[in-house]
Write a protein that holds these residues in place. Structure first.
Motif, PDB file in Angstrom:
ATOM      1  N   SER A 124       0.827  -1.201   0.000  1.00 59.04           N
ATOM      2  CA  SER A 124       0.000   0.000   0.000  1.00 59.04           C
ATOM      3  C   SER A 124       0.873   1.268   0.000  1.00 59.04           C
ATOM      4  CB  SER A 124      -0.965  -0.031   1.192  1.00 59.04           C
ATOM      5  OG  SER A 124      -1.994   0.911   1.044  1.00 59.04           O
ATOM      6  N   CYS A 125       0.809   2.094   1.043  1.00 56.96           N
ATOM      7  CA  CYS A 125       1.585   3.339   1.041  1.00 56.96           C
ATOM      8  C   CYS A 125       3.088   3.081   1.090  1.00 56.96           C
ATOM      9  CB  CYS A 125       1.163   4.241   2.195  1.00 56.96           C
ATOM     10  SG  CYS A 125       1.622   3.643   3.836  1.00 56.96           S
ATOM     11  N   SER A 126       3.520   1.953   1.654  1.00 56.66           N
ATOM     12  CA  SER A 126       4.967   1.716   1.724  1.00 56.66           C
ATOM     13  C   SER A 126       5.545   1.356   0.365  1.00 56.66           C
ATOM     14  CB  SER A 126       5.299   0.638   2.754  1.00 56.66           C
ATOM     15  OG  SER A 126       4.843  -0.629   2.365  1.00 56.66           O
ATOM     16  N   ALA A 127       4.687   0.974  -0.597  1.00 52.55           N
ATOM     17  CA  ALA A 127       5.172   0.803  -1.961  1.00 52.55           C
ATOM     18  C   ALA A 127       5.675   2.146  -2.501  1.00 52.55           C
ATOM     19  CB  ALA A 127       4.060   0.250  -2.851  1.00 52.55           C
ATOM     20  N   ILE A 161       0.342   2.197  -3.780  1.00 52.47           N
ATOM     21  CA  ILE A 161      -0.007   3.571  -4.146  1.00 52.47           C
ATOM     22  C   ILE A 161       1.226   4.171  -4.819  1.00 52.47           C
ATOM     23  CG2 ILE A 161      -0.573   5.881  -3.287  1.00 52.47           C
ATOM     24  CD1 ILE A 161      -2.004   4.514  -0.940  1.00 52.47           C
ATOM     25  N   TYR A 162       1.056   4.684  -6.023  1.00 50.35           N
ATOM     26  CA  TYR A 162       2.185   5.245  -6.767  1.00 50.35           C
ATOM     27  C   TYR A 162       1.914   6.654  -7.270  1.00 50.35           C
ATOM     28  CZ  TYR A 162       3.231   0.279  -6.728  1.00 50.35           C
ATOM     29  OH  TYR A 162       3.447  -1.013  -6.313  1.00 50.35           O
ATOM     30  N   ASP A 163       0.687   6.949  -7.669  1.00 54.56           N
ATOM     31  CA  ASP A 163       0.332   8.256  -8.222  1.00 54.56           C
ATOM     32  C   ASP A 163      -0.835   8.832  -7.426  1.00 54.56           C
ATOM     33  OD1 ASP A 163      -1.308  10.084 -10.164  1.00 54.56           O
ATOM     34  OD2 ASP A 163       0.690   9.945 -11.053  1.00 54.56           O
ATOM     35  N   LEU A 164      -0.573   9.903  -6.687  1.00 58.60           N
ATOM     36  CA  LEU A 164      -1.586  10.464  -5.798  1.00 58.60           C
ATOM     37  C   LEU A 164      -2.735  11.109  -6.553  1.00 58.60           C
ATOM     38  CD1 LEU A 164       0.756  12.106  -3.125  1.00 58.60           C
ATOM     39  CD2 LEU A 164      -0.107   9.755  -3.227  1.00 58.60           C
ATOM     40  N   SER A 221      -4.466  -7.490  -6.035  1.00 61.39           N
ATOM     41  CA  SER A 221      -5.525  -8.470  -5.838  1.00 61.39           C
ATOM     42  C   SER A 221      -6.789  -8.082  -6.598  1.00 61.39           C
ATOM     43  CB  SER A 221      -5.840  -8.595  -4.345  1.00 61.39           C
ATOM     44  OG  SER A 221      -6.977  -9.417  -4.142  1.00 61.39           O
ATOM     45  N   THR A 222      -7.440  -9.090  -7.145  1.00 58.53           N
ATOM     46  CA  THR A 222      -8.720  -8.843  -7.824  1.00 58.53           C
ATOM     47  C   THR A 222      -9.809  -8.447  -6.831  1.00 58.53           C
ATOM     48  OG1 THR A 222      -9.310 -11.193  -7.663  1.00 58.53           O
ATOM     49  CG2 THR A 222      -8.170 -10.477  -9.669  1.00 58.53           C
ATOM     50  N   GLY A 223      -9.589  -8.711  -5.542  1.00 58.83           N
ATOM     51  CA  GLY A 223     -10.589  -8.381  -4.541  1.00 58.83           C
ATOM     52  C   GLY A 223     -10.381  -7.061  -3.841  1.00 58.83           C
ATOM     53  N   ASP A 224      -9.368  -6.306  -4.238  1.00 57.15           N
ATOM     54  CA  ASP A 224      -9.051  -5.044  -3.566  1.00 57.15           C
ATOM     55  C   ASP A 224     -10.016  -3.948  -4.008  1.00 57.15           C
ATOM     56  OD1 ASP A 224      -7.940  -2.786  -2.412  1.00 57.15           O
ATOM     57  OD2 ASP A 224      -5.890  -3.264  -2.989  1.00 57.15           O
ATOM     58  N   THR A 225     -10.749  -3.385  -3.050  1.00 56.34           N
ATOM     59  CA  THR A 225     -11.664  -2.284  -3.359  1.00 56.34           C
ATOM     60  C   THR A 225     -11.135  -0.945  -2.860  1.00 56.34           C
ATOM     61  OG1 THR A 225     -12.914  -2.563  -1.285  1.00 56.34           O
ATOM     62  CG2 THR A 225     -13.646  -3.838  -3.200  1.00 56.34           C
ATOM     63  N   LEU A 226      -9.952  -0.932  -2.217  1.00 55.14           N
ATOM     64  CA  LEU A 226      -9.411   0.302  -1.645  1.00 55.14           C
ATOM     65  C   LEU A 226      -8.412   0.996  -2.557  1.00 55.14           C
ATOM     66  CD1 LEU A 226      -8.868  -0.777   2.079  1.00 55.14           C
ATOM     67  CD2 LEU A 226     -10.881   0.265   1.012  1.00 55.14           C
ATOM     68  N   ILE A 227      -7.705   0.226  -3.372  1.00 55.13           N
ATOM     69  CA  ILE A 227      -6.746   0.769  -4.340  1.00 55.13           C
ATOM     70  C   ILE A 227      -7.056   0.136  -5.682  1.00 55.13           C
ATOM     71  CG2 ILE A 227      -4.318   1.041  -4.961  1.00 55.13           C
ATOM     72  CD1 ILE A 227      -5.020   2.477  -2.396  1.00 55.13           C
ATOM     73  N   ARG A 233      -0.720  -1.280 -12.600  1.00 54.66           N
ATOM     74  CA  ARG A 233      -0.416  -1.388 -14.036  1.00 54.66           C
ATOM     75  C   ARG A 233       0.427  -0.205 -14.510  1.00 54.66           C
ATOM     76  NH1 ARG A 233      -6.300  -3.400 -16.366  1.00 54.66           N
ATOM     77  NH2 ARG A 233      -5.923  -5.659 -16.192  1.00 54.66           N
ATOM     78  N   SER A 234       0.095   0.992 -14.037  1.00 51.86           N
ATOM     79  CA  SER A 234       0.857   2.181 -14.456  1.00 51.86           C
ATOM     80  C   SER A 234       2.291   2.119 -13.954  1.00 51.86           C
ATOM     81  CB  SER A 234       0.163   3.448 -13.942  1.00 51.86           C
ATOM     82  OG  SER A 234      -1.118   3.602 -14.514  1.00 51.86           O
ATOM     83  N   MET A 235       2.493   1.650 -12.725  1.00 46.98           N
ATOM     84  CA  MET A 235       3.840   1.536 -12.195  1.00 46.98           C
ATOM     85  C   MET A 235       4.636   0.479 -12.942  1.00 46.98           C
ATOM     86  SD  MET A 235       5.944   2.868 -10.118  1.00 46.98           S
ATOM     87  CE  MET A 235       7.439   2.580  -9.176  1.00 46.98           C
ATOM     88  N   TYR A 236       3.996  -0.624 -13.265  1.00 48.09           N
ATOM     89  CA  TYR A 236       4.672  -1.664 -14.048  1.00 48.09           C
ATOM     90  C   TYR A 236       5.131  -1.102 -15.398  1.00 48.09           C
ATOM     91  CZ  TYR A 236       5.226  -5.730 -17.075  1.00 48.09           C
ATOM     92  OH  TYR A 236       5.714  -6.638 -17.983  1.00 48.09           O
ATOM     93  N   ASN A 237       4.250  -0.402 -16.084  1.00 47.25           N
ATOM     94  CA  ASN A 237       4.606   0.173 -17.385  1.00 47.25           C
ATOM     95  C   ASN A 237       5.757   1.164 -17.253  1.00 47.25           C
ATOM     96  OD1 ASN A 237       2.611  -1.312 -18.688  1.00 47.25           O
ATOM     97  ND2 ASN A 237       1.075   0.315 -18.483  1.00 47.25           N
ATOM     98  N   HIS A 238       5.752   1.947 -16.182  1.00 47.67           N
ATOM     99  CA  HIS A 238       6.829   2.915 -15.961  1.00 47.67           C
ATOM    100  C   HIS A 238       8.158   2.205 -15.739  1.00 47.67           C
ATOM    101  CE1 HIS A 238       9.050   6.379 -14.595  1.00 47.67           C
ATOM    102  NE2 HIS A 238       9.212   5.855 -13.380  1.00 47.67           N
TER     103      HIS A 238
END
Length: 283
Positions: A124-127, A161-164, A221-227, A233-238
């Motif tokens: 989460s935020c520590s990422a 979390i990568y892009d606020l 996770s496919t079950g994550d409703t918070l992030i 995906r955007s961080m992976y592409n970057h």
């Protein structure tokens, strides 16, 4: 083991201490194992290392690697004090990483782990915090030494979390809840928190050879409703775009099925971390 201070200037501060978990199997390994460092989430404002004691024990058992879980200073919920804003959280983690490479376990082993082989686990935020250290976040207080940077062999980031700005656009309530207390009032323009976006951070040029050898695994996770999945995906592409060795960047968005924090309750997360570390660490 009792909490271990990692900042000599604040030995009594429980928010600047870490716990250490040594698996029994580590005593009989033919090699010195790597150290796994799990950095908890909590929106920069909550959670404690003890909340993840069971996870740390399970990680140690699954990987046969010692696990360290640090605390770090948190942002008060109603914060208006710049002293408790980013990057203090990441500064604490950088201080911890510097310390743990010189720290020695005073038990049955003279060297419980290889200080030049670290695997960092962020959630989460520590990422965002780890990306701010390992990539060039343009923060003078977050620059790791070349030796520290080269000691990090792998990074596993889950529900990151990568892009606020993207996060606030998807979840508007997050701005008042934890983004503004942590990062300050937004600047003017269409992307008021762009300067804090890990999607804008380049590689650290001080040690390109270390950066090119760093393996990344991004999980969602496919079950994550918070992030939302777009963050990962955007961080992976970057990372693929900036990495000298794109093959070292991997992503998994279907193995985990649970809610944001519940991913640690099942076995899938442990298996993913074990598979990842087994490619970095000799059996």
């Amino acid at each position: 083991m009792n909490s271990i201070p990692y900042d000599s200037a604040s030995n009594d501060d429980p928010l600047r201490q870490f716990d250490f978990y040594l698996p029994e199997l580590a005593l009989s390994l033919p090699h010195t194992p790597s150290l796994l460092c799990f950095i908890h989430g909590g929106a920069w404002r909550s959670e404690d290392k003890q909340d993840h004691a069971q996870l740390a024990r399970r990680l140690a058992a699954a990987t046969a690697c010692p696990v360290a879980v640090p605390n770090y200073r948190l942002t008060p919920s109603d914060n208006h004090d710049p002293r408790f804003r980013h990057p203090i959280h990441a500064q604490d983690i950088l201080t911890f990483l510097k310390f743990v490479r010189t720290w020695r376990y005073q038990g049955q082993l003279s060297d419980a782990f290889d200080p030049d082989s670290l695997v960092l686990l962020g959630h989460s935020c520590s990422a965002h915090m780890l990306a701010s250290i390992l990539l060039d976040s343009h923060q003078a207080s977050l620059v790791p030494s070349p030796d520290l940077l080269s000691s990090v062999k792998g990074v596993v980031l889950s529900e990151g979390i990568y892009d606020l700005d993207k996060l606030v656009a998807r979840f508007p309530a997050y701005q008042a809840w934890f983004i503004e207390p942590t990062f300050g009032p937004p600047s003017s323009g269409d992307a008021p928190y762009r300067r804090f976006s890990a999607l804008e951070y380049p590689l650290r040029l001080s040690s390109p050879s270390s950066s090119s050898a760093l393996a990344w695994l991004l999980l969602h996770s496919t079950g994550d409703t918070l992030i939302d999945l777009d963050q990962t995906r955007s961080m992976y592409n970057h990372l693929v775009q900036i990495a000298p060795t794109p093959s070292l960047i991997s992503i998994n968005t279907d193995a985990l099925k649970e809610e944001h924090d519940a991913i640690f309750e099942g076995d899938a997360y442990l298996q993913l971390v074990r598979q990842f570390t087994s490619r970095l660490i000799p059996e």
